[in-house]
Motif scaffolding. Structure first.
Motif, PDB file in Angstrom:
ATOM      1  N   GLY A 110       0.825  -1.198   0.000  1.00  0.00           N
ATOM      2  CA  GLY A 110       0.000   0.000   0.000  1.00  0.00           C
ATOM      3  C   GLY A 110       0.858   1.246   0.000  1.00  0.00           C
ATOM      4  O   GLY A 110       1.982   1.259   0.503  1.00  0.00           O
ATOM      5  N   CYS A 111       0.310   2.314  -0.549  1.00  0.00           N
ATOM      6  CA  CYS A 111       1.029   3.587  -0.580  1.00  0.00           C
ATOM      7  C   CYS A 111       0.022   4.694  -0.850  1.00  0.00           C
ATOM      8  O   CYS A 111      -0.920   4.509  -1.611  1.00  0.00           O
ATOM      9  N   SER A 112       0.235   5.833  -0.233  1.00  0.00           N
ATOM     10  CA  SER A 112      -0.533   7.029  -0.554  1.00  0.00           C
ATOM     11  C   SER A 112       0.403   8.207  -0.362  1.00  0.00           C
ATOM     12  O   SER A 112       0.429   8.839   0.691  1.00  0.00           O
TER      13      SER A 112
ATOM     14  N   PHE B   5      -1.781   4.820   5.986  1.00  0.00           N
ATOM     15  CA  PHE B   5      -1.102   3.805   6.792  1.00  0.00           C
ATOM     16  C   PHE B   5      -2.023   3.448   7.944  1.00  0.00           C
ATOM     17  O   PHE B   5      -2.039   4.111   8.979  1.00  0.00           O
ATOM     18  N   ASP B   6      -2.807   2.401   7.774  1.00  0.00           N
ATOM     19  CA  ASP B   6      -3.811   2.048   8.775  1.00  0.00           C
ATOM     20  C   ASP B   6      -4.054   0.549   8.768  1.00  0.00           C
ATOM     21  O   ASP B   6      -3.660  -0.168   7.841  1.00  0.00           O
ATOM     22  N   ALA B   7      -4.730   0.083   9.800  1.00  0.00           N
ATOM     23  CA  ALA B   7      -4.993  -1.347   9.942  1.00  0.00           C
ATOM     24  C   ALA B   7      -5.924  -1.862   8.861  1.00  0.00           C
ATOM     25  O   ALA B   7      -5.859  -3.048   8.505  1.00  0.00           O
ATOM     26  N   GLY B   8      -6.780  -1.016   8.322  1.00  0.00           N
ATOM     27  CA  GLY B   8      -7.663  -1.447   7.246  1.00  0.00           C
ATOM     28  C   GLY B   8      -6.894  -1.853   6.002  1.00  0.00           C
ATOM     29  O   GLY B   8      -7.161  -2.895   5.390  1.00  0.00           O
ATOM     30  N   MET B   9      -5.899  -1.056   5.607  1.00  0.00           N
ATOM     31  CA  MET B   9      -5.102  -1.390   4.433  1.00  0.00           C
ATOM     32  C   MET B   9      -4.250  -2.628   4.671  1.00  0.00           C
ATOM     33  O   MET B   9      -3.994  -3.411   3.746  1.00  0.00           O
ATOM     34  N   LEU B  10      -3.807  -2.840   5.916  1.00  0.00           N
ATOM     35  CA  LEU B  10      -2.967  -4.004   6.192  1.00  0.00           C
ATOM     36  C   LEU B  10      -3.715  -5.319   5.996  1.00  0.00           C
ATOM     37  O   LEU B  10      -3.099  -6.369   5.819  1.00  0.00           O
TER      38      LEU B  10
ATOM     39  N   ILE C 233       3.182  -1.373   3.890  1.00  0.00           N
ATOM     40  CA  ILE C 233       2.787  -0.064   3.383  1.00  0.00           C
ATOM     41  C   ILE C 233       4.032   0.812   3.314  1.00  0.00           C
ATOM     42  O   ILE C 233       4.827   0.843   4.257  1.00  0.00           O
ATOM     43  N   TRP C 234       4.195   1.507   2.203  1.00  0.00           N
ATOM     44  CA  TRP C 234       5.320   2.429   2.048  1.00  0.00           C
ATOM     45  C   TRP C 234       5.199   3.487   3.148  1.00  0.00           C
ATOM     46  O   TRP C 234       4.243   4.241   3.188  1.00  0.00           O
ATOM     47  N   CYS C 235       6.180   3.491   4.045  1.00  0.00           N
ATOM     48  CA  CYS C 235       6.049   4.237   5.296  1.00  0.00           C
ATOM     49  C   CYS C 235       6.029   5.746   5.065  1.00  0.00           C
ATOM     50  O   CYS C 235       5.300   6.482   5.735  1.00  0.00           O
ATOM     51  N   SER C 236       6.850   6.221   4.130  1.00  0.00           N
ATOM     52  CA  SER C 236       6.918   7.650   3.844  1.00  0.00           C
ATOM     53  C   SER C 236       7.651   7.850   2.532  1.00  0.00           C
ATOM     54  O   SER C 236       8.556   7.092   2.190  1.00  0.00           O
ATOM     55  N   ASP C 237       7.276   8.888   1.784  1.00  0.00           N
ATOM     56  CA  ASP C 237       8.050   9.269   0.597  1.00  0.00           C
ATOM     57  C   ASP C 237       9.404   9.850   0.980  1.00  0.00           C
ATOM     58  O   ASP C 237      10.272  10.028   0.126  1.00  0.00           O
ATOM     59  N   ASN C 238       9.574  10.163   2.244  1.00  0.00           N
ATOM     60  CA  ASN C 238      10.852  10.654   2.745  1.00  0.00           C
ATOM     61  C   ASN C 238      11.742   9.447   3.045  1.00  0.00           C
ATOM     62  O   ASN C 238      11.494   8.690   3.976  1.00  0.00           O
ATOM     63  N   THR C 239      12.801   9.287   2.247  1.00  0.00           N
ATOM     64  CA  THR C 239      13.698   8.145   2.421  1.00  0.00           C
ATOM     65  C   THR C 239      14.977   8.509   3.172  1.00  0.00           C
ATOM     66  O   THR C 239      15.871   7.668   3.301  1.00  0.00           O
ATOM     67  N   ASP C 240      15.091   9.748   3.665  1.00  0.00           N
ATOM     68  CA  ASP C 240      16.271  10.152   4.428  1.00  0.00           C
ATOM     69  C   ASP C 240      16.341   9.358   5.734  1.00  0.00           C
ATOM     70  O   ASP C 240      15.366   9.312   6.494  1.00  0.00           O
ATOM     71  N   ALA C 241      17.480   8.766   6.011  1.00  0.00           N
ATOM     72  CA  ALA C 241      17.612   7.879   7.163  1.00  0.00           C
ATOM     73  C   ALA C 241      17.356   8.595   8.486  1.00  0.00           C
ATOM     74  O   ALA C 241      16.759   8.017   9.410  1.00  0.00           O
ATOM     75  N   ILE C 242      17.793   9.841   8.614  1.00  0.00           N
ATOM     76  CA  ILE C 242      17.644  10.547   9.891  1.00  0.00           C
ATOM     77  C   ILE C 242      16.194  10.950  10.118  1.00  0.00           C
ATOM     78  O   ILE C 242      15.664  10.807  11.230  1.00  0.00           O
ATOM     79  N   ASP C 243      15.531  11.452   9.085  1.00  0.00           N
ATOM     80  CA  ASP C 243      14.096  11.704   9.223  1.00  0.00           C
ATOM     81  C   ASP C 243      13.340  10.409   9.482  1.00  0.00           C
ATOM     82  O   ASP C 243      12.360  10.381  10.249  1.00  0.00           O
ATOM     83  N   ARG C 244      13.792   9.329   8.862  1.00  0.00           N
ATOM     84  CA  ARG C 244      13.126   8.042   9.051  1.00  0.00           C
ATOM     85  C   ARG C 244      13.242   7.542  10.495  1.00  0.00           C
ATOM     86  O   ARG C 244      12.404   6.777  10.965  1.00  0.00           O
ATOM     87  N   VAL C 245      14.288   7.957  11.225  1.00  0.00           N
ATOM     88  CA  VAL C 245      14.379   7.597  12.644  1.00  0.00           C
ATOM     89  C   VAL C 245      13.105   8.027  13.359  1.00  0.00           C
ATOM     90  O   VAL C 245      12.498   7.262  14.119  1.00  0.00           O
ATOM     91  N   CYS C 246      12.676   9.265  13.127  1.00  0.00           N
ATOM     92  CA  CYS C 246      11.475   9.785  13.793  1.00  0.00           C
ATOM     93  C   CYS C 246      10.203   9.193  13.201  1.00  0.00           C
ATOM     94  O   CYS C 246       9.269   8.836  13.938  1.00  0.00           O
ATOM     95  N   ILE C 247      10.148   9.087  11.870  1.00  0.00           N
ATOM     96  CA  ILE C 247       8.937   8.575  11.218  1.00  0.00           C
ATOM     97  C   ILE C 247       8.673   7.131  11.642  1.00  0.00           C
ATOM     98  O   ILE C 247       7.549   6.755  11.994  1.00  0.00           O
ATOM     99  N   GLN C 248       9.725   6.320  11.631  1.00  0.00           N
ATOM    100  CA  GLN C 248       9.547   4.919  11.993  1.00  0.00           C
ATOM    101  C   GLN C 248       9.362   4.725  13.494  1.00  0.00           C
ATOM    102  O   GLN C 248       8.685   3.787  13.933  1.00  0.00           O
TER     103      GLN C 248
END
Length: 745
Positions: free
Chosen positions: A525-527, A533-538, A544-559
């Protein structure tokens, strides 16, 4: 028994929690208790008093101490004297907004209920003693029957809730708000934890006091959204990662939603969740019914970390489905950030060829392979292969990729249409648009009306034709805008309030057909990244693609924020090029790989452009991930630090995975900021056995579990800003007074 019913007292037990309610002498269903497992009736907790401006039901007669404005209710409604946030608002045919629900019976069933046309938690093979409670409430004046559904999963400490409404009367009823769950807590001082954000920076953590008044979040965008996530927590003030009481609600739904926490005049707290009432108006004719989506409810007294792990288990085992539910998913490379729209078949093949040599297992062809699609302003809706651009058929390209020993995947965006497309020129009425008004554009695209079956059927036919003729093992399902113009040309004016929900039902129908007819296809899934990013799509897309932001440091917070409500197995995460395309930051390859390993693991770049040393490292990372996957994806997840609350001498983000038998653990740490003459970073581990010894695979150092959890581990090698380390710990066995490393199965 998980469910006990005696004298209109209903008790729901899980292994560590108890949920209780009672239908009283007036027929009102009152909520009594939800918390640590307990026996006996909790009715003694109720307090009755003569409250000024808190009215009394007519049936209470002269008893001015009985007021629904003060008593805890199981399913509160508008119009019965309760002035707090309601779960249900019904407008009668004469325009009056008034409901009066009274207890009308119950049923206890073995197994878990199902919801027609909607995703829901299901009973898995390993589950035991799962039961369903159905409680009927009826408004005798209107004939509205409301059935509250409870699914009890004792071993997972989860109770699911949903609602069915049936018009058994003679007049037209209009549902103006239907919340799937409401929870009244008559004691406690709470914090409200929710997850806000924006495109490319989703699920930031906000913890605020649940003070007097209503704290409401939600989405009006037609999707669950980047801005707020349909997962929320109510935690006692003193609750930490490891201690304290907390309650979670997760909505198994992918459309607009509402979640709220309200502290009332008597310091009671009400928490609720359901479909967003804005834009929702559901007419219910005599004989018709409506089913509200499900909420996953969970409680623990052991802190936020344990609450997260309870949600991880239920989503991983009882929501996700299909052949990729438990098995490792292929390491993939996606061409989007490598090429964007500028590619042909040969360029894609060369990316795949290099990737295959390094151990990557799948090539995913992203946007631009179909119709007239060399930019994002045309072509959506025309799902015919652009053979001129590819230099051959899609089948030819798929065959070339498969000849490398790789699988082949494809990007699609089935819910959208471009104005510059053959589909829109033929069927402009198939787009959601308000008559006489120019539509709101977003990314040069309009939204197809998935509330109409003929539209869903047509697009499904286009996509299934590809899957029937081309070997495709993966679909990336994207959705790149919010819904602004909510009007269906296929619905009457009085039915327009149904469109947004029917749109989601159309989406689920499409995905269910794919799941049923193409079980070998993994759907991500992706939007725009994490906008849905929700239990319904799972239920349909196990990652589900977690974020269009693939920067590792930003991903620390997003993930980090994502981990509160969702398992690592659901997180789509890739290694991308540096400087990063979203924010220009340069981070070490090792750090990018470590962040991607806390997810599905893949690549978003052209490996041909890397140095030979980087290629060598990537080959190693790929092999390591294959070996570590069972621990990462099936182990218990522990947050070791909060990247949103870093201090100058504590700027290390860390997390870990622990096997179910506690014999193996994997620790990750990232240095977010570096300083001159720094203090030595340390982190306390969690989830280990205190009386066991553990050996570091990297250094051979032996530690006691007690020391690792009490004194922590020294991260002396963590010196470079944005640098990271990984520590793999395995249990040491004791034989004849000597320690040796245990065999890990």
């Amino acid at each position: 028994m998980a469910i006990v019913a005696e004298k209109n007292l209903f008790t729901l037990h899980t292994d560590h929690s108890t949920y209780q309610m009672k239908a009283d002498d007036l027929g009102y269903l009152l909520h009594l208790y939800y918390g640590e497992r307990a026996e006996g009736s909790m009715e003694y907790l109720l307090h009755y008093g003569d409250r000024g401006f808190s009215g009394n039901p007519y049936d209470a007669g002269s008893d001015r101490t009985y007021s629904l404005d003060a008593l805890p209710q199981e399913y509160p409604v508008r119009g019965n004297g309760d002035f707090r946030m309601p779960a249900l608002i019904v407008r009668r045919e004469n325009g009056a907004v008034s409901s009066d629900l009274r207890y009308a019976g119950y049923r206890i069933l073995d197994g878990k209920y199902e919801l027609s046309g909607l995703p829901a938690v299901y009973e898995a093979e390993q589950d035991q003693d799962v039961q369903t409670l159905e409680v009927d409430l009826k408004d005798m004046e209107t004939g509205l029957l409301v059935t509250l559904l409870y699914g009890v999963f004792p071993k997972k400490d989860v109770i699911t809730r949903a609602v069915r409404l049936q018009n058994e009367g003679q007049e037209l009823l209009t549902l103006e708000s239907v919340q799937s769950a409401s929870l009244d807590l008559i004691y406690g001082d709470y914090d409200w934890i929710q997850f806000y954000g924006r495109h490319a920076m989703e699920r930031n953590v906000q913890r605020i006091p649940a003070a007097h008044g209503a704290h409401v979040i939600g989405s009006r965008r037609g999707t669950s959204s980047h801005q707020y996530n349909p997962f929320v927590i109510l935690a006692e003030k003193e609750t930490t990662e490891d201690f304290g009481a907390c309650y979670g609600m997760s909505f198994v739904y992918s459309g607009g939603f509402q979640a709220f926490a309200e502290r009332d005049q008597y310091d009671q707290t009400r928490m609720g969740m359901g479909i967003s009432p804005e834009g929702f108006s559901w007419s219910l004719k005599p004989g018709e019914s409506f089913t509200a989506p499900e909420v996953i409810l969970s409680y623990t007294g052991k802190g936020l970390g344990e609450l997260s792990r309870q949600y991880h288990r239920i989503l991983r085992h009882n929501v996700c489905r299909g052949m990729y539910k438990e098995v490792r998913r292929p390491i993939l490379i996606n061409n989007w950030e490598a090429t964007y729209f500028d590619f042909n078949g040969n360029k894609i093949y060369e990316i795949a060829k290099q990737a295959a040599e390094l151990g990557v297992e799948m090539l995913v062809l992203d946007d631009g392979w179909f119709g007239k699609r060399d930019s994002d302003d045309s072509g959506l809706g025309d799902w015919q292969v652009n053979e001129k651009k590819l230099g051959g058929t899609l089948g030819d390209l798929s065959e070339r990729i498969h000849s490398l020993g790789m699988k082949f995947g494809l990007w699609i965006e089935p819910e959208m249409v471009s104005e510059d497309s053959d589909l829109y020129r033929a069927h402009p009425d198939w787009a959601l648009a308000v008559p006489g008004k120019k539509p709101v554009r977003s990314r040069y695209q309009l939204v197809l009306d998935f509330s109409r079956k003929e539209v869903v059927d047509y697009i499904y036919g286009q996509i299934s034709s590809l899957l029937d003729t081309v070997p495709i093992e993966y679909l990336k399902w994207d959705m790149n805008r919010s819904i602004a113009d909510v009007y269906s040309n296929g619905a009457k004016p009085e039915e327009q309030g149904k469109v947004l929900h029917q749109y989601v039902l159309g989406l689920y129908d499409f995905l269910e057909r794919l799941h049923r007819n193409y079980p070998q296809v993994l759907i991500e899934g992706c939007s725009g990244g994490g906008g849905r990013f929700d239990a319904g799509m799972l239920y349909y897309t196990p990652q589900i693609w977690c974020s269009d932001n693939t920067d590792a440091i930003d991903r620390v917070c997003i993930q980090y924020g994502t981990s509160f409500g969702y398992p690592v197995s659901a997180v789509g995460a890739h290694v991308s090029a540096v400087p990063n395309h979203q924010n220009g930051r340069t981070t070490p390859l090792k750090t990018r790989a470590n962040l991607a390993m806390a997810g599905s693991f893949g690549y978003e770049l052209d490996l041909n452009r890397l140095s030979e040393e980087d290629k060598r490292q990537i080959s190693i990372y790929n092999q390591e991930f294959k070996e570590l996957w069972p621990l990462i994806h099936s182990g218990d997840y522990y947050r070791l630090s909060n990247p949103f609350c870093m201090k100058q001498d504590q700027e290390t983000a860390a997390w870990m995975h622990v096997s179910e038998d506690q014999r193996e653990a994997l620790v990750f740490a990232v240095l977010l900021n570096a300083h001159g003459n720094p203090s030595v970073p340390r982190v306390r581990l969690k989830g280990l056995k205190a009386d066991r010894m553990y050996c570091s695979r990297e250094t051979g150092t032996v530690y006691s579990g007690a020391a690792l959890m009490s004194a922590g581990i020294v991260l002396s090698d963590l010196k470079q800003e944005y640098g990271s380390i990984r520590i793999h710990l395995t249990e040491m066995k004791q034989e004849n007074g000597q320690s040796r490393e245990g065999e890990i199965q």
